[in-house]
Design a protein around this motif. Structure first.
Motif, short mmCIF file in Angstrom:
data_model
loop_
_atom_site.label_atom_id
_atom_site.label_comp_id
_atom_site.label_asym_id
_atom_site.label_seq_id
_atom_site.Cartn_x
_atom_site.Cartn_y
_atom_site.Cartn_z
N THR A 63 9.99 -8.58 25.40
CA THR A 63 8.83 -9.45 25.61
C THR A 63 7.63 -9.02 24.79
O THR A 63 6.89 -9.86 24.31
N VAL A 64 7.44 -7.73 24.62
CA VAL A 64 6.31 -7.20 23.85
C VAL A 64 6.80 -6.06 22.98
O VAL A 64 7.44 -5.13 23.46
N LEU A 65 6.48 -6.15 21.69
CA LEU A 65 6.83 -5.10 20.74
C LEU A 65 5.63 -4.84 19.86
O LEU A 65 4.83 -5.73 19.61
N GLN A 66 5.51 -3.62 19.40
CA GLN A 66 4.38 -3.25 18.55
C GLN A 66 4.86 -2.43 17.37
O GLN A 66 5.61 -1.47 17.53
N LEU A 67 4.41 -2.82 16.17
CA LEU A 67 4.62 -1.99 14.99
C LEU A 67 3.57 -0.89 15.04
O LEU A 67 2.39 -1.16 15.28
N THR A 68 4.00 0.33 14.82
CA THR A 68 3.07 1.45 14.93
C THR A 68 3.51 2.61 14.04
O THR A 68 4.64 2.63 13.55
N ASP A 69 2.61 3.54 13.85
CA ASP A 69 2.89 4.78 13.13
C ASP A 69 3.43 4.56 11.72
O ASP A 69 4.23 5.34 11.22
N ILE A 70 2.95 3.51 11.07
CA ILE A 70 3.34 3.27 9.69
C ILE A 70 2.47 4.18 8.82
O ILE A 70 1.25 4.04 8.79
N ALA A 71 3.11 5.12 8.17
CA ALA A 71 2.37 6.13 7.40
C ALA A 71 3.18 6.56 6.18
O ALA A 71 4.40 6.67 6.25
N VAL A 72 2.46 6.82 5.11
CA VAL A 72 3.05 7.37 3.89
C VAL A 72 2.19 8.56 3.48
O VAL A 72 0.96 8.46 3.44
N HIS A 73 2.84 9.66 3.18
CA HIS A 73 2.11 10.85 2.73
C HIS A 73 1.29 10.49 1.50
O HIS A 73 1.78 9.80 0.59
N PRO A 74 0.03 10.96 1.43
CA PRO A 74 -0.84 10.61 0.29
C PRO A 74 -0.23 10.91 -1.09
O PRO A 74 -0.49 10.18 -2.04
N ASP A 75 0.58 11.93 -1.21
CA ASP A 75 1.21 12.26 -2.50
C ASP A 75 2.21 11.19 -2.94
O ASP A 75 2.66 11.21 -4.10
N HIS A 76 2.59 10.29 -2.02
CA HIS A 76 3.62 9.29 -2.32
C HIS A 76 3.11 7.87 -2.14
O HIS A 76 3.91 6.93 -2.22
N GLN A 77 1.83 7.70 -1.91
CA GLN A 77 1.26 6.37 -1.75
C GLN A 77 1.17 5.67 -3.10
O GLN A 77 1.22 6.30 -4.15
N GLY A 78 1.07 4.35 -3.04
CA GLY A 78 0.95 3.56 -4.26
C GLY A 78 2.28 3.26 -4.93
O GLY A 78 2.30 2.79 -6.07
N ARG A 79 3.37 3.49 -4.24
CA ARG A 79 4.71 3.25 -4.79
C ARG A 79 5.46 2.16 -4.04
O ARG A 79 6.67 2.00 -4.20
N GLY A 80 4.76 1.43 -3.15
CA GLY A 80 5.39 0.35 -2.40
C GLY A 80 6.15 0.82 -1.17
O GLY A 80 6.87 0.03 -0.55
N LEU A 81 6.01 2.08 -0.79
CA LEU A 81 6.77 2.60 0.36
C LEU A 81 6.29 1.99 1.67
O LEU A 81 7.11 1.71 2.55
N GLY A 82 4.99 1.77 1.81
CA GLY A 82 4.48 1.14 3.02
C GLY A 82 5.02 -0.27 3.18
O GLY A 82 5.36 -0.70 4.29
N THR A 83 5.14 -0.98 2.07
CA THR A 83 5.71 -2.33 2.10
C THR A 83 7.18 -2.27 2.50
O THR A 83 7.64 -3.08 3.31
N GLU A 84 7.93 -1.33 1.93
CA GLU A 84 9.35 -1.18 2.29
C GLU A 84 9.53 -0.86 3.76
O GLU A 84 10.42 -1.39 4.43
N ILE A 85 8.71 0.05 4.27
CA ILE A 85 8.78 0.43 5.68
C ILE A 85 8.50 -0.77 6.56
O ILE A 85 9.26 -1.07 7.50
N THR A 86 7.41 -1.47 6.28
CA THR A 86 7.03 -2.61 7.10
C THR A 86 8.08 -3.71 7.02
O THR A 86 8.43 -4.32 8.04
N GLN A 87 8.62 -3.96 5.84
CA GLN A 87 9.66 -4.98 5.70
C GLN A 87 10.90 -4.63 6.53
O GLN A 87 11.49 -5.50 7.17
N ALA A 88 11.27 -3.37 6.54
CA ALA A 88 12.43 -2.94 7.34
C ALA A 88 12.16 -3.18 8.83
O ALA A 88 13.06 -3.62 9.56
N LEU A 89 10.95 -2.89 9.28
CA LEU A 89 10.61 -3.11 10.68
C LEU A 89 10.63 -4.60 11.03
O LEU A 89 11.19 -5.01 12.06
N VAL A 90 10.05 -5.42 10.16
CA VAL A 90 10.02 -6.87 10.40
C VAL A 90 11.44 -7.45 10.34
O VAL A 90 11.79 -8.31 11.16
N ASP A 91 12.26 -6.97 9.43
CA ASP A 91 13.65 -7.43 9.38
C ASP A 91 14.37 -7.12 10.69
O ASP A 91 15.11 -7.96 11.22
N TRP A 92 14.15 -5.93 11.23
CA TRP A 92 14.77 -5.56 12.50
C TRP A 92 14.30 -6.50 13.61
O TRP A 92 15.11 -6.95 14.43
#
Length: 133
Positions: A63-92
């Motif tokens: 009934t209720v779900l929340q996306l949370t704790d989406i984080a990418v280490h600063p040394d690896h940001q800017g490579r589309g990893l946040g988008t990949e993570i969020t897309q995987a969650l939304v696909d699920w």
């Protein structure tokens, strides 16, 4: 650089460390040990054996779900990893949540989550929180 997206949760230590590195509000190790197993779903991004990104879905699973704790280490940001993570969650969510499920998140990046179909709740409602200290 080679990255692997995995359907797995970080360990409690990885969770606490990654939140800290990403500048997110801290969580105690004890809280992570108790909370992580209650996740509905989670993903990690691994690089050279280290967890450098994560995201998870919490809630009652229907009934209720929340996306949370989406984080990418600063040394690896800017490579589309946040988008990949969020897309995987939304696909699920699209594969597992029933049609009447209410999915929410706290958007801390303006304009990012709209690409996945999220809409602001204001002015119909507003987000609020209570932090236990």
């Amino acid at each position: 650089m080679s990255y692997a997206l995995r359907e797995s949760l970080p360990t409690p230590k990885e969770f606490v460390a990654l939140r800290e590195a990403a500048g997110m509000t801290s969580r105690t190790l004890k809280a992570a040990e108790r909370g992580l197993p209650n996740s509905c779903y989670g993903v990690t991004v691994v690089h050279d054996g280290d967890v450098v990104g994560m995201g998870r879905i919490v809630g009652d699973g229907a009934t209720v779900l929340q996306l949370t704790d989406i984080a990418v280490h600063p040394d690896h940001q800017g490579r589309g990893l946040g988008t990949e993570i969020t897309q995987a969650l939304v696909d699920w969510l699209h594969e597992n949540a029933p049609p009447s499920a209410y999915v929410n998140l706290v958007a801390d990046v303006d304009g990012f989550y709209e690409q996945f179909g999220f809409e602001p709740t204001a002015p119909a409602s507003k987000g609020m929180y209570l932090r236990i200290e």
